[in-house]
Enzyme design. Structure first.
Site, mmCIF file in Angstrom:
data_model
loop_
_atom_site.group_PDB
_atom_site.id
_atom_site.type_symbol
_atom_site.label_atom_id
_atom_site.label_comp_id
_atom_site.label_asym_id
_atom_site.label_seq_id
_atom_site.Cartn_x
_atom_site.Cartn_y
_atom_site.Cartn_z
ATOM 1 N N HIS A 16 -17.073 -34.931 37.365
ATOM 2 C CA HIS A 16 -17.735 -35.511 38.541
ATOM 3 C C HIS A 16 -16.722 -36.270 39.396
ATOM 4 O O HIS A 16 -16.474 -37.456 39.175
ATOM 5 C CB HIS A 16 -18.861 -36.443 38.045
ATOM 6 C CG HIS A 16 -19.750 -36.988 39.120
ATOM 7 N ND1 HIS A 16 -21.123 -36.994 39.017
ATOM 8 C CD2 HIS A 16 -19.476 -37.548 40.316
ATOM 9 C CE1 HIS A 16 -21.645 -37.536 40.104
ATOM 10 N NE2 HIS A 16 -20.658 -37.891 40.903
ATOM 11 N N HIS A 18 -15.842 -36.200 43.683
ATOM 12 C CA HIS A 18 -16.051 -35.603 45.015
ATOM 13 C C HIS A 18 -14.681 -35.398 45.653
ATOM 14 O O HIS A 18 -13.911 -36.353 45.761
ATOM 15 C CB HIS A 18 -16.894 -36.536 45.881
ATOM 16 C CG HIS A 18 -18.243 -36.827 45.297
ATOM 17 N ND1 HIS A 18 -19.385 -36.180 45.713
ATOM 18 C CD2 HIS A 18 -18.631 -37.674 44.301
ATOM 19 C CE1 HIS A 18 -20.425 -36.623 45.011
ATOM 20 N NE2 HIS A 18 -19.991 -37.539 44.146
ATOM 21 N N HIS A 195 -27.226 -35.815 41.220
ATOM 22 C CA HIS A 195 -27.106 -37.274 41.144
ATOM 23 C C HIS A 195 -28.505 -37.861 40.916
ATOM 24 O O HIS A 195 -29.445 -37.519 41.650
ATOM 25 C CB HIS A 195 -26.577 -37.844 42.459
ATOM 26 C CG HIS A 195 -25.102 -37.688 42.672
ATOM 27 N ND1 HIS A 195 -24.495 -36.473 42.778
ATOM 28 C CD2 HIS A 195 -24.118 -38.617 42.793
ATOM 29 C CE1 HIS A 195 -23.191 -36.650 42.972
ATOM 30 N NE2 HIS A 195 -22.930 -37.944 42.975
ATOM 31 N N GLU A 198 -28.581 -43.554 39.663
ATOM 32 C CA GLU A 198 -27.403 -44.310 40.122
ATOM 33 C C GLU A 198 -27.908 -45.473 40.980
ATOM 34 O O GLU A 198 -27.935 -46.602 40.521
ATOM 35 C CB GLU A 198 -26.461 -43.401 40.931
ATOM 36 C CG GLU A 198 -25.235 -44.124 41.481
ATOM 37 C CD GLU A 198 -24.502 -43.351 42.594
ATOM 38 O OE1 GLU A 198 -25.093 -42.443 43.207
ATOM 39 O OE2 GLU A 198 -23.336 -43.706 42.871
ATOM 40 N N ASP A 276 -15.706 -40.279 40.185
ATOM 41 C CA ASP A 276 -16.604 -40.203 41.351
ATOM 42 C C ASP A 276 -15.828 -40.093 42.675
ATOM 43 O O ASP A 276 -15.723 -39.001 43.221
ATOM 44 C CB ASP A 276 -17.562 -41.400 41.358
ATOM 45 C CG ASP A 276 -18.895 -41.099 42.021
ATOM 46 O OD1 ASP A 276 -19.144 -39.937 42.379
ATOM 47 O OD2 ASP A 276 -19.705 -42.033 42.169
ATOM 48 N N ASP A 277 -15.347 -41.234 43.183
ATOM 49 C CA ASP A 277 -14.600 -41.274 44.457
ATOM 50 C C ASP A 277 -13.444 -42.254 44.251
ATOM 51 O O ASP A 277 -13.473 -43.381 44.775
ATOM 52 C CB ASP A 277 -15.517 -41.762 45.592
ATOM 53 C CG ASP A 277 -16.766 -40.908 45.725
ATOM 54 O OD1 ASP A 277 -16.681 -39.784 46.242
ATOM 55 O OD2 ASP A 277 -17.843 -41.361 45.274
#
Ligand code: ADE
Ligand code: ZN
Length: 339
Positions: A16, A18, A195, A198, A276-277
């Site tokens: 996961h 992005h 998702h 969260e 994630d990011d």
């Protein structure tokens, strides 16, 4: 080229991340200059991304992604990211890709995927890292937009696009609205993830499981708020793509010691660790592994189990899975580093 891992380096896998969210700020500034894209207000004085809450994070993320305008830009981004995690011991990654973000930069789906695939091939040649792509629809763009992504992925199959998912603002739109898109993706043979749990609670995880046929949940950590939902995740073998650093940065939990990842693991949930990011949240895949091991007292065997879980749940072919599991087993058997 085959990857050689020292005994000390835990082999890692990421399900996961992005791709637009993995863009280093320096690369975004460089491409902004090159293409003449206005990025004023996107960065803090220290050069990091400037945002304060989830809505603003999504807005900054959207604007930063506008600097990636050509297949070569995306090739460079994918190669840069994969080489960086490979140097930290990653042997596998699934890049979450967003055709809507590429379209907003004027790129067709074919050019977007082609550029990313080129970057993946270059990183693989240089480091041995294996990667796949998960195309996502953006929830707050609505059901039609998400269906359009599913339709595109099914119409232009690419061997490295092996999954379909749902990202964006979880508080908008019920999962039932996206059931059709997920059915199309399932019929196209793609692995499914969404998702949930969260920025919304356990009921959001239940709805994703009820309507989207997913085998994995992006985040899913707020399942902890309802024992029955945790039991369902355990019973059905649903894999959680946990992103602790992201949750801390977004203020969902105040400190890692209060994060439910270890409770979920001990309850029997299948847990993976993800960034994630990463530059938005001041984290990295290696940092996630290290921080969890330190905070929860996980030994090397427990960290290796995280990687094995990710590989078991990966949206890849069985030969690749077997090869990756073999790499983990080899690292497990390696004698401890003398240092
Ligand atoms: N898109 C990029 N990062 C995201 C996140 N953490 N949650 C939902 N959508 C996202
Ligand atoms: Zn995410």
């Amino acid at each position: 080229m085959t990857q050689t891992l020292t005994a000390a380096l835990v082999p890692k896998a990421e399900l996961h991340v992005h791709i637009e969210g993995a863009a280093p700020p320096d690369l975004v500034r460089e491409l902004a200059d090159q293409h003449g894209v206005d990025v004023s207000g996107l960065f803090a004085e220290d050069g990091s991304y400037a945002w304060t809450d989830f809505a603003q994070f999504l807005a900054v993320y959207d604007r930063a992604s506008r600097v990636f305008r050509t297949p070569q830009d995306y090739a460079r981004l994918a190669e840069t990211y994969l080489r960086s995690i490979a140097s930290d011991g990653a042997i596998y990654a699934e890049l979450t890709i967003s055709p809507d973000h590429a379209a907003a930069s004027g790129l067709s789906y074919a050019d977007y995927v082609g550029g990313l695939a080129e970057g993946i091939a270059r990183a693989r040649a240089a480091t041995g890292i294996e990667a796949r792509m998960i195309a996502v629809g953006v929830r707050h763009f609505g059901a039609r937009a998400v269906e359009q992504v599913a339709r595109q992925v099914a119409a232009y199959p690419h061997p490295l696009v092996t999954g379909f998912g749902l990202a964006g603002d979880e508080t908008e739109g019920h999962p039932a609205n996206f059931a059709r898109a997920f059915r199309m993706a399932a019929e196209a043979g793609l692995g499914l993830t969404a998702h949930a749990g969260e920025t919304a609670g356990a009921e959001s995880v239940t709805a994703a499981l009820d309507f989207l046929q997913v085998s994995r949940i992006g985040h899913g950590v707020r399942a902890i708020e309802d024992t029955a939902v945790v039991e369902r995740i355990v019973r059905d073998g649903i894999v959680l793509e946990v992103c602790p650093g992201s949750n801390l940065a977004l203020g969902i939990y105040g400190a890692l010691r209060f994060h439910p990842v270890n409770l979920l693991r001990r309850a029997g949930c299948r847990i993976t660790l993800n960034s994630d990011d990463p530059p938005f949240f001041g984290t990295s895949l290696a940092q996630e592994y290290e921080a969890c091991a330190r905070t929860f007292g996980w030994d090397r065997a427990q960290s290796l189990e995280i990687t094995r879980t990710a590989i078991a749940a990966a949206f890849c072919d069985e030969d690749t899975r077997a090869r990756l599991l073999h790499a983990v087993a080899t690292a497990e058997d390696a004698p401890p580093d003398p240092a």
